[in-house]
Write an enzyme that holds these catalytic residues in place. Structure first.
Site, PDB file in Angstrom:
ATOM      1  N   PRO A 156      33.163  11.044  70.503  1.00 43.04           N
ATOM      2  CA  PRO A 156      32.239   9.897  70.367  1.00 43.04           C
ATOM      3  C   PRO A 156      30.925  10.233  69.674  1.00 43.04           C
ATOM      4  O   PRO A 156      29.867  10.220  70.289  1.00 43.04           O
ATOM      5  CB  PRO A 156      32.011   9.477  71.809  1.00 43.04           C
ATOM      6  CG  PRO A 156      32.154  10.749  72.592  1.00 43.04           C
ATOM      7  CD  PRO A 156      33.166  11.595  71.873  1.00 43.04           C
ATOM      8  N   CYS A 157      30.982  10.480  68.378  1.00 44.36           N
ATOM      9  CA  CYS A 157      29.748  10.775  67.654  1.00 44.36           C
ATOM     10  C   CYS A 157      28.864   9.523  67.584  1.00 44.36           C
ATOM     11  O   CYS A 157      27.672   9.616  67.322  1.00 44.36           O
ATOM     12  CB  CYS A 157      30.035  11.314  66.265  1.00 44.36           C
ATOM     13  SG  CYS A 157      31.059  10.237  65.259  1.00 44.36           S
ATOM     14  N   HIS A 158      29.449   8.344  67.858  1.00 44.70           N
ATOM     15  CA  HIS A 158      28.639   7.115  67.846  1.00 44.70           C
ATOM     16  C   HIS A 158      27.678   7.051  69.032  1.00 44.70           C
ATOM     17  O   HIS A 158      26.819   6.189  69.073  1.00 44.70           O
ATOM     18  CB  HIS A 158      29.548   5.879  67.846  1.00 44.70           C
ATOM     19  CG  HIS A 158      30.454   5.798  69.041  1.00 44.70           C
ATOM     20  ND1 HIS A 158      31.691   6.394  69.082  1.00 44.70           N
ATOM     21  CD2 HIS A 158      30.287   5.214  70.247  1.00 44.70           C
ATOM     22  CE1 HIS A 158      32.252   6.161  70.264  1.00 44.70           C
ATOM     23  NE2 HIS A 158      31.421   5.458  70.987  1.00 44.70           N
TER      24      HIS A 158
END
Lengths: 241, 175
Positions: A156-158
């Site tokens: 989850p780089c978001h």
């Protein structure tokens, strides 16, 4: 018949919790916001090209879905797509499909592993990731590593933002980053079933058959325990939350 | 005036006027519960909006034999608020400051300030039950259905919550 004796505490509580009048414009405001609800995010998953090795998902990019050459990796691709659709529809808060980061350079892999530790619905600063991997000054390098995330959404780089609270970039565009944030904000994580009295993480196979009217949201496994629910043995919410 | 059940039936057919009527009928009470659970008017309105939108979306699947309309509404609202509380306790230990407008504080006379602080010491599930019980005078049976627990658990949680409050308030010289 037992008559309850009202005491001073009851009166105090009654006064404290007294209902306010409904603001006159509440109905119209809600009607307005219902119109601004955006289209189903689930279809985003249909437009993703997913690649996998026999060990795990290795690449997610926008593009045409393609068939894998071997059955093992195709199974992982199918599982990933299914989980992504559920995630994007607010029916899943964790991924069980494995990822394969073996082709990723060591520094980037450390960054991605750190990003994976950020819980669903939360956010951290780029600086937090840098500190977490023991390179507090490498904030820009962290940004680059996340920008080249081979398996976005699953890693989850978001959930990584700039420390001033602005979004920073996103490889699928800032608009989607914002929508993912909204999605995670409105998706509960721990849901119990009134019939089984078991509390699961949303997306667990055990909790899948819980009907909407049987769903009870809990804020923590402790809370659920305090009123007689037990944590699921399949998705093990106590280990995750 | 339509009964609650008839209203939900109409909302199931996407009748906007029926929805407005439901908001007028329950909005104040839902807002009061959310406000007491979340401690901020802004978050409360947000939670009520989200809960009512869920009701609007799922009204067609509502079954009267399952529960009264108010029970159903409170269940949905409480689920939204509880998840917000989870997020908040997670947020407490994190480094990133999200920009936002400062939370307006409700003005509360004397004893309410002490009660407000004392309520912070009450475990979350008990606090939720106290809020539902005292905003709308919901019965133990209704509370049990809203939170999916037994009536005995409701009673023991409320008793424990109140005894904690009594002790806290006595210490502050309020009771």
């Amino acid at each position: 018949m037992i008559v309850e004796i009202r005491d001073q505490l009851d009166d105090l509580l009654t006064g404290y919790f007294r209902a306010d009048a409904t603001p006159t414009d509440l109905a119209s405001r809600i009607a307005r916001s219902s119109r601004s609800v955006e289209a189903d995010l689930g279809e985003v998953a249909e437009r993703l090209a997913i690649r996998a090795t026999s060990h795990g998902v290795s690449l997610i990019r926008t593009g045409r879905p393609q068939k894998s050459t071997d059955a093992a990796s195709q199974r992982l691709v199918d599982q990933a797509r299914e989980e992504l659709v559920e995630y994007l529809r607010g029916q899943r808060v964790f991924f069980s499909v494995p990822v394969d980061l073996s082709e990723t350079p060591p520094f980037q892999r450390r960054v991605l592993e750190a990003a994976r530790q950020i819980p669903f619905g939360e956010a951290r600063a780029y600086g937090w990731v840098a500190g977490h991997i023991g390179s507090p000054r490498a904030v820009r390098a962290v940004g680059t590593a996340l920008g080249r995330n081979p398996v976005p959404l699953i890693v989850p780089c978001h959930r990584v933002w700039r420390s001033d609270g602005s979004l920073g970039g996103y490889l699928f565009g800032e608009a989607l980053k914002r929508r993912l944030l909204d999605l995670e904000r409105s998706t509960p994580v721990l849901v119990g079933s009134t019939t089984t009295r078991v509390v699961c993480r949303v997306g667990c196979v055990e909790g899948r058959h819980t009907r909407p009217e049987e769903r009870i949201v809990f804020a923590s496994v402790e809370d659920a325990r305090s009123v007689g629910y037990r944590p699921c043995k399949v998705c093990r919410p106590s280990a995750a939350v | 005036m339509d009964s609650d059940g008839r209203l939900i039936e109409r909302i199931g057919k996407k009748d906007d006027a029926a929805f407005a009527e439901l908001v007028n009928r329950y909005g104040g009470r839902l807002l009061a519960v959310a406000n007491r659970l979340l401690g901020s008017r802004m978050d409360a309105e947000d939670a009520v909006q989200r809960a009512l939108l869920q009701c609007f979306a799922s009204a067609a699947s509502y079954r009267a034999e399952w529960a009264a309309v108010s029970t159903w509404l409170y269940r949905i609202l409480t689920n939204v608020c509880v998840d917000e509380l989870r997020r908040r306790s997670a947020r407490a230990g994190r480094d990133l400051k999200i920009k936002g407008t400062p939370r307006p504080r409700d003005r509360q006379p004397g004893a309410y300030v002490d009660l407000h602080r004392a309520l912070d010491r009450v475990p979350r599930e008990a606090r939720i039950l106290l809020a539902l019980h005292y905003v709308d005078g919901l019965s133990y049976g209704e509370l049990a259905r809203i939170r999916g627990i037994s009536v005995n658990t409701v009673k023991s949680q409320l008793a424990r919550g109140k005894s904690l409050l009594r002790a806290e308030l006595a210490e502050r010289g309020v009771l």
